[in-house]
Design a protein around this motif. Structure first.
Motif, short mmCIF file in Angstrom:
data_model
loop_
_atom_site.label_atom_id
_atom_site.label_comp_id
_atom_site.label_asym_id
_atom_site.label_seq_id
_atom_site.Cartn_x
_atom_site.Cartn_y
_atom_site.Cartn_z
N TYR A 183 0.82 -1.20 0.00
CA TYR A 183 0.00 0.00 0.00
C TYR A 183 0.86 1.26 0.00
O TYR A 183 0.88 2.06 0.95
CB TYR A 183 -0.96 0.00 1.21
CG TYR A 183 -1.82 -1.24 1.28
CD1 TYR A 183 -2.89 -1.42 0.39
CD2 TYR A 183 -1.55 -2.25 2.20
CE1 TYR A 183 -3.67 -2.56 0.44
CE2 TYR A 183 -2.33 -3.39 2.25
CZ TYR A 183 -3.39 -3.55 1.38
OH TYR A 183 -4.16 -4.68 1.43
N GLN A 186 -0.51 4.87 0.92
CA GLN A 186 -0.76 5.14 2.34
C GLN A 186 0.56 5.27 3.12
O GLN A 186 0.62 6.01 4.10
CB GLN A 186 -1.63 4.03 2.92
CG GLN A 186 -3.09 4.09 2.47
CD GLN A 186 -3.29 3.79 1.00
OE1 GLN A 186 -2.67 2.87 0.46
NE2 GLN A 186 -4.14 4.56 0.34
N TYR A 254 -4.37 1.28 5.46
CA TYR A 254 -4.29 0.64 4.15
C TYR A 254 -5.33 1.25 3.21
O TYR A 254 -6.14 2.08 3.62
CB TYR A 254 -4.51 -0.87 4.28
CG TYR A 254 -3.54 -1.57 5.20
CD1 TYR A 254 -2.23 -1.14 5.36
CD2 TYR A 254 -3.93 -2.69 5.93
CE1 TYR A 254 -1.33 -1.78 6.21
CE2 TYR A 254 -3.05 -3.36 6.78
CZ TYR A 254 -1.75 -2.89 6.91
OH TYR A 254 -0.88 -3.53 7.75
N VAL A 261 -9.75 -4.75 2.47
CA VAL A 261 -9.26 -3.87 3.53
C VAL A 261 -10.43 -3.41 4.41
O VAL A 261 -10.28 -3.24 5.62
CB VAL A 261 -8.51 -2.67 2.93
CG1 VAL A 261 -8.18 -1.63 3.99
CG2 VAL A 261 -7.23 -3.14 2.24
N SER A 302 -7.91 7.38 4.05
CA SER A 302 -6.78 6.71 3.40
C SER A 302 -6.63 7.10 1.93
O SER A 302 -5.75 6.57 1.25
CB SER A 302 -6.95 5.18 3.49
OG SER A 302 -8.04 4.76 2.68
#
Length: 348
Positions: A183, A186, A254, A261, A302
């Motif tokens: 990820y 992020q 994430y 997620v 996110s």
């Protein structure tokens, strides 16, 4: 006691979660052979554990197997005939779902994958282990489900010193990411935030290729990384006490645009409890619901950096009281509960 035979079949080298399952089956009286896709999850590989390639997995092995333990979505496709024959032969089969295979940003694609996955699971398996109850609405009804969360090892608990937190001088905070680097967007958010606010971001884990890719992305975005950002590389479970003693928050944000997620519960949740460290997670997720109801951290956006930054600014100075009492009880009973459930299958 007569030993029984079990097969573990997985689409990657066994991670610590599945290594524990293997050890528990051995304690239950099984001799266990492990078949995995050796090209995936090499950073998890235990040199003391013999793993055989999936290409060696033959239907005839079912004739001498009392239990087949399967984990992973890809392996259902690659070994479909084996799975089907295990079902038709009436073998005791357990399927573990650590994640749903829903990682696309495209909703239509995820819907197709979810439909196919649900049908395959429904047709092939009756006894199913899940690591998050958030998965259940997306799985077939009428199955024998067992929740087995991805808890830390009981050996880690024995080494914990409840007063191991390091008190740092000044207002500088250290945000720690602990685990395999994924990820990137992020992770970039955390790096950018720490550079702007003069706090620290420390990344524990690899692989090296992921670290290099993240640093390259920083260069492409014009993010000048300095000594406020550190990459410590790979670690072992024995290092966790030291890692958590030196961070103020564990970072577990994430990409919440991915359905998996939204539903999964990562092991960082349980480590946050165990090491009494506040956790930062993604908004609009099952994980965020638990974190906020337990008041052990906070959630941030996110997707949008400005919203992410405002969420961080509003919460990092708050105090969070995290207790390890309940998680220690869960960990103490973890093996016994799993073995009890597997044993109960013989009576069905």
């Amino acid at each position: 006691m007569t030993r029984k035979n079990a097969l573990i079949v997985c689409d990657h080298s066994l991670d610590p979660r599945l290594q524990k399952r293997k050890d528990w089956l051995v304690e239950l009286g099984y001799d266990v052979d492990v078949y995995v896709d050796l090209s995936r999850g090499g950073h998890f590989k235990d040199r003391n554990l013999l793993e055989k390639p999936l290409t060696d997995l033959k239907v005839k092995l079912l004739d001498t197997s009392d239990l087949v333990y399967i984990s992973g979505a890809k392996v259902i496709i690659s070994c479909f005939l084996f799975m089907l024959m295990a079902r038709l032969k009436g073998k005791k089969v357990i399927y573990e779902i650590p994640d749903l295979p829903l990682r696309s940003r495209y909703n239509f694609k995820n819907k197709i994958i979810a439909f196919v996955f649900r049908r395959l699971v429904g047709a092939l398996f009756s006894n199913i282990v899940v690591t998050s109850n958030g998965f259940l609405p997306h799985l077939p009804a009428g199955k024998n489900y067992f929740l087995c969360e991805n808890l830390p090892s009981v050996n880690i608990v024995k080494n914990i010193n409840s007063s191991n937190k390091v008190k740092r001088a000044g207002s500088e905070l250290n945000f720690g990411f602990v685990g395999a680097l994924r990820y990137e967007e992020q992770m970039l958010m955390l790096i950018k935030y720490c550079l702007e606010t003069k706090n620290r971001a420390t990344f524990f884990g690899g692989p090296t290729t992921a670290i290099n890719s993240l640093l390259e992305k920083c260069t492409q975005r014009g993010i000048a990384v300095n000594d406020l950002v550190k990459f410590e590389g790979d670690f072992t479970h024995a290092d966790l006490c030291g890692i958590y003693s030196n961070i103020d928050f564990v970072y577990s944000v994430y990409d919440s645009s991915q359905p998996n997620v939204k539903l999964a519960l990562p092991n960082k949740l349980y480590e946050a409890f165990l090491f009494e460290t506040p956790i930062i997670v993604s908004k609009k997720t099952y994980l965020a619901e638990i974190v906020e109801s337990e008041k052990i951290g906070f959630s941030v956006d996110s997707q949008d950096y400005n919203l992410f930054k405002s969420g961080m600014d509003a919460n990092i100075k708050k105090s969070f009281l995290v207790s390890s009492d309940n998680i220690k009880i869960k960990i103490a009973n973890h093996k016994e509960n799993f073995i009890g459930w597997v044993t109960s299958l013989d009576k069905m």
